[in-house]
Design a protein around this motif. Structure first.
Motif, PDB file in Angstrom:
ATOM      1  N   GLY A 118       0.791  -1.296   0.062  1.00 26.47           N
ATOM      2  CA  GLY A 118      -0.048  -0.025  -0.092  1.00 26.47           C
ATOM      3  C   GLY A 118       0.826   1.245  -0.054  1.00 26.47           C
ATOM      4  N   PHE A 119       0.269   2.333  -0.484  1.00 24.01           N
ATOM      5  CA  PHE A 119       1.062   3.614  -0.500  1.00 24.01           C
ATOM      6  C   PHE A 119       0.104   4.881  -0.790  1.00 24.01           C
ATOM      7  CE2 PHE A 119       0.667   1.958  -4.810  1.00 24.01           C
ATOM      8  CZ  PHE A 119       0.231   3.188  -5.418  1.00 24.01           C
ATOM      9  N   ARG A 120       0.334   6.009  -0.468  1.00 25.53           N
ATOM     10  CA  ARG A 120      -0.160   7.281  -0.131  1.00 25.53           C
ATOM     11  C   ARG A 120       0.474   8.207  -0.965  1.00 25.53           C
ATOM     12  NH1 ARG A 120      -3.226   3.938   0.770  1.00 25.53           N
ATOM     13  NH2 ARG A 120      -4.990   3.975   2.543  1.00 25.53           N
ATOM     14  N   VAL A 121      -0.362   9.459  -1.459  1.00 30.34           N
ATOM     15  CA  VAL A 121       0.308  10.408  -2.089  1.00 30.34           C
ATOM     16  C   VAL A 121       0.119  11.705  -1.543  1.00 30.34           C
ATOM     17  CG1 VAL A 121       0.209  11.869  -4.419  1.00 30.34           C
ATOM     18  CG2 VAL A 121      -0.153   9.358  -4.446  1.00 30.34           C
ATOM     19  N   ASP A 122       1.227  12.748  -1.273  1.00 32.41           N
ATOM     20  CA  ASP A 122       1.090  13.918  -0.699  1.00 32.41           C
ATOM     21  C   ASP A 122       0.683  15.084  -1.734  1.00 32.41           C
ATOM     22  OD1 ASP A 122       3.404  15.028  -2.004  1.00 32.41           O
ATOM     23  OD2 ASP A 122       4.703  14.460  -0.080  1.00 32.41           O
ATOM     24  N   THR A 123       0.111  16.280  -1.119  1.00 37.47           N
ATOM     25  CA  THR A 123      -0.123  17.315  -1.957  1.00 37.47           C
ATOM     26  C   THR A 123       0.846  17.875  -2.822  1.00 37.47           C
ATOM     27  OG1 THR A 123       0.310  18.688  -0.112  1.00 37.47           O
ATOM     28  CG2 THR A 123      -1.662  18.053  -0.349  1.00 37.47           C
ATOM     29  N   GLY A 124       2.252  17.503  -2.648  1.00 33.46           N
ATOM     30  CA  GLY A 124       3.395  17.720  -3.579  1.00 33.46           C
ATOM     31  C   GLY A 124       3.505  16.681  -4.926  1.00 33.46           C
ATOM     32  N   GLY A 125       2.795  15.649  -4.729  1.00 35.27           N
ATOM     33  CA  GLY A 125       2.782  14.753  -5.782  1.00 35.27           C
ATOM     34  C   GLY A 125       3.665  13.640  -5.240  1.00 35.27           C
ATOM     35  N   ASN A 126       4.434  13.493  -4.394  1.00 37.67           N
ATOM     36  CA  ASN A 126       5.344  12.488  -3.778  1.00 37.67           C
ATOM     37  C   ASN A 126       4.713  11.285  -3.482  1.00 37.67           C
ATOM     38  OD1 ASN A 126       7.932  14.480  -3.892  1.00 37.67           O
ATOM     39  ND2 ASN A 126       6.730  15.352  -2.244  1.00 37.67           N
ATOM     40  N   ILE A 127       5.161  10.242  -3.739  1.00 37.61           N
ATOM     41  CA  ILE A 127       4.574   8.976  -3.188  1.00 37.61           C
ATOM     42  C   ILE A 127       5.372   8.282  -1.906  1.00 37.61           C
ATOM     43  CG2 ILE A 127       4.056   6.431  -3.965  1.00 37.61           C
ATOM     44  CD1 ILE A 127       3.635   7.256  -6.498  1.00 37.61           C
ATOM     45  N   TRP A 128       4.600   7.939  -1.064  1.00 38.47           N
ATOM     46  CA  TRP A 128       5.140   7.399   0.228  1.00 38.47           C
ATOM     47  C   TRP A 128       4.603   6.021   0.220  1.00 38.47           C
ATOM     48  CZ3 TRP A 128       7.747  10.387   3.995  1.00 38.47           C
ATOM     49  CH2 TRP A 128       7.866  11.843   3.584  1.00 38.47           C
ATOM     50  N   SER A 129       5.728   4.965   0.076  1.00 35.99           N
ATOM     51  CA  SER A 129       5.084   3.656  -0.030  1.00 35.99           C
ATOM     52  C   SER A 129       5.737   2.871   0.923  1.00 35.99           C
ATOM     53  CB  SER A 129       5.665   3.195  -1.626  1.00 35.99           C
ATOM     54  OG  SER A 129       5.300   1.645  -1.937  1.00 35.99           O
ATOM     55  N   SER A 130       5.054   1.540   0.947  1.00 32.13           N
ATOM     56  CA  SER A 130       5.469   0.582   1.868  1.00 32.13           C
ATOM     57  C   SER A 130       6.702  -0.144   1.288  1.00 32.13           C
ATOM     58  CB  SER A 130       4.432  -0.289   2.104  1.00 32.13           C
ATOM     59  OG  SER A 130       3.846  -0.959   1.010  1.00 32.13           O
ATOM     60  N   ALA A 131       7.309  -0.779   1.980  1.00 35.69           N
ATOM     61  CA  ALA A 131       8.484  -1.684   1.363  1.00 35.69           C
ATOM     62  C   ALA A 131       8.907  -2.574   2.240  1.00 35.69           C
ATOM     63  CB  ALA A 131       9.501  -0.690   0.806  1.00 35.69           C
ATOM     64  N   GLY A 132       9.897  -3.613   1.919  1.00 38.85           N
ATOM     65  CA  GLY A 132      10.428  -4.605   2.745  1.00 38.85           C
ATOM     66  C   GLY A 132      11.249  -3.919   4.143  1.00 38.85           C
ATOM     67  N   ASP A 133      11.951  -2.905   3.997  1.00 38.62           N
ATOM     68  CA  ASP A 133      12.651  -2.352   4.927  1.00 38.62           C
ATOM     69  C   ASP A 133      12.035  -0.980   5.510  1.00 38.62           C
ATOM     70  OD1 ASP A 133      13.014  -0.810   2.435  1.00 38.62           O
ATOM     71  OD2 ASP A 133      15.168  -0.777   2.774  1.00 38.62           O
ATOM     72  N   GLY A 134      10.708  -0.625   5.083  1.00 38.54           N
ATOM     73  CA  GLY A 134      10.308   0.576   5.869  1.00 38.54           C
ATOM     74  C   GLY A 134       9.304   1.127   4.734  1.00 38.54           C
ATOM     75  N   VAL A 135       9.329   2.481   4.778  1.00 41.56           N
ATOM     76  CA  VAL A 135       8.610   3.584   3.943  1.00 41.56           C
ATOM     77  C   VAL A 135       9.568   4.037   2.958  1.00 41.56           C
ATOM     78  CG1 VAL A 135       7.225   5.629   3.540  1.00 41.56           C
ATOM     79  CG2 VAL A 135       7.045   4.003   5.712  1.00 41.56           C
ATOM     80  N   HIS A 136       9.454   4.013   1.603  1.00 41.58           N
ATOM     81  CA  HIS A 136      10.316   4.643   0.559  1.00 41.58           C
ATOM     82  C   HIS A 136       9.546   5.836  -0.160  1.00 41.58           C
ATOM     83  CE1 HIS A 136      12.466   0.704  -0.709  1.00 41.58           C
ATOM     84  NE2 HIS A 136      12.434   0.994   0.679  1.00 41.58           N
ATOM     85  N   CYS A 137      10.085   6.918  -0.339  1.00 44.43           N
ATOM     86  CA  CYS A 137       9.413   8.228  -0.738  1.00 44.43           C
ATOM     87  C   CYS A 137       9.905   8.470  -2.096  1.00 44.43           C
ATOM     88  CB  CYS A 137       9.826   9.247   0.194  1.00 44.43           C
ATOM     89  SG  CYS A 137       8.961  10.921  -0.347  1.00 44.43           S
TER      90      CYS A 137
END
Length: 318
Positions: free
Chosen positions: A251-270
């Motif tokens: 799963g992942f979400r997007v911020d108002t600047g268009g950046n994607i914050w995503s789940s991954a095997g070692d944490g959150v990737h932006c």
């Protein structure tokens, strides 16, 4: 070359030890999106596989799933109390809110998309396509026109661990759209196991993660970007947006600047809108999903294997 976030040893207000290992900064843009004196906090532990967080602004609480334990849990932001919200819950997975603040749920066991009405009753919105049962809806997002878009991989019918083992009756794993009038249409059919999904801030793109590597070894762990048609009812051909360097994007979400914050095997990737990996928030468990919340929508609530965690960031969720 990566730059590890610089932090002095100490403790934040939540009592968590700060460490340079909390962050990896790969692009200076990421330094502007985090607070180096903020560390991930463990809000709750005790699940088997936590998933599907969603923040309710009116009540200031988070709902999330513990899929194998067949329950939804609720964390109160005002006092930190955790309680069961619903159990059994038909092995729910992903959640979101619609334009009226009602919770939309992906249910593995009942193989449907449901909605929780304001009076607490439950409405099934979709459980079949072209007369055949869905696989096991996984994640869901609501567009500004009120349409509901969801992924339908096979995880909930693969075994009895996260649902009920059953043969697939669809011809594959796809992404669907539920029209505000209730019509369900297939919008993406070129993925192996579509999973997390989110729109860009202007809704011109639909991002979808493919976790097909769990079943098809030759399937790369990617997020694909699909251009949304002018009428908002379909998408064009997708292109690979980013590839996961550790495990899978879920799963992942997007911020108002268009950046994607995503789940991954070692944490959150932006990731930046241009696809560049800006940095990571490192977590010591596999991350499954996340959402923005808090009164200012600047707090990431993170589901990581057995836990619910949170961290303040210098970004605002859409």
């Amino acid at each position: 070359m990566s730059i590890t976030g610089s932090l002095r040893a100490g403790r934040n207000s939540g009592g968590n030890t700060l460490s340079a290992s909390d962050y990896i900064i790969l692009d200076e843009r990421f330094a502007g999106l985090i607070h180096v004196n903020a560390a991930p906090e463990v809000l709750w532990d005790g699940g088997r596989w936590t998933e599907g967080p969603v923040y309710f602004h009116a009540g200031r609480y988070v709902i999330w799933s513990d899929i194998p334990n067949d329950r939804i849990l609720r964390w109160d932001e005002m006092n930190g109390a955790v309680a069961a919200f619903e159990q059994p819950c038909r092995n729910q997975n992903g959640h979101t809110l619609d334009r009226e603040g009602r919770m939309i749920a992906c249910e593995h066991r009942s193989r449907c998309i449901s909605r929780y009405e304001h009076d607490g009753t439950r409405t099934v919105l979709a459980d079949a396509h072209e007369g055949k049962p869905l696989n096991s809806p996984n994640d869901v997002v609501v567009k500004s026109d009120g349409s509901i878009w969801f992924s339908d991989p096979s995880y909930g019918i693969d075994s009895d661990y996260e649902g009920d083992a059953a043969p697939a009756e669809q011809d594959g794993r796809h992404v669907y759209r539920i029209d505000p009038a209730g019509e369900i249409t297939r919008v993406i059919s070129d993925m192996k196991q579509p999973n997390g999904l989110a729109f860009s801030p202007d809704e011109s793109l639909l991002y979808v993660a493919d976790t097909g590597g769990t079943h098809f070894p030759d399937c790369a762990p990617v997020i694909r970007a699909y251009p949304v048609s002018p009428d908002g009812r379909s998408v064009g051909a997708g292109t690979d947006f980013a590839t996961c360097s550790e495990g899978f994007f879920d799963g992942f979400r997007v911020d108002t600047g268009g950046n994607i914050w995503s789940s991954a095997g070692d944490g959150v990737h932006c990731f930046a809108p241009d696809g560049a990996l800006l940095g990571k928030i490192l977590i010591d468990q596999v991350v499954s999903n996340l959402c923005f919340g808090g009164p200012k929508r600047n707090r990431l609530f993170i589901c990581a294997t057995t836990t619910l965690r949170a961290i303040y960031v210098n970004a605002t969720g859409c």
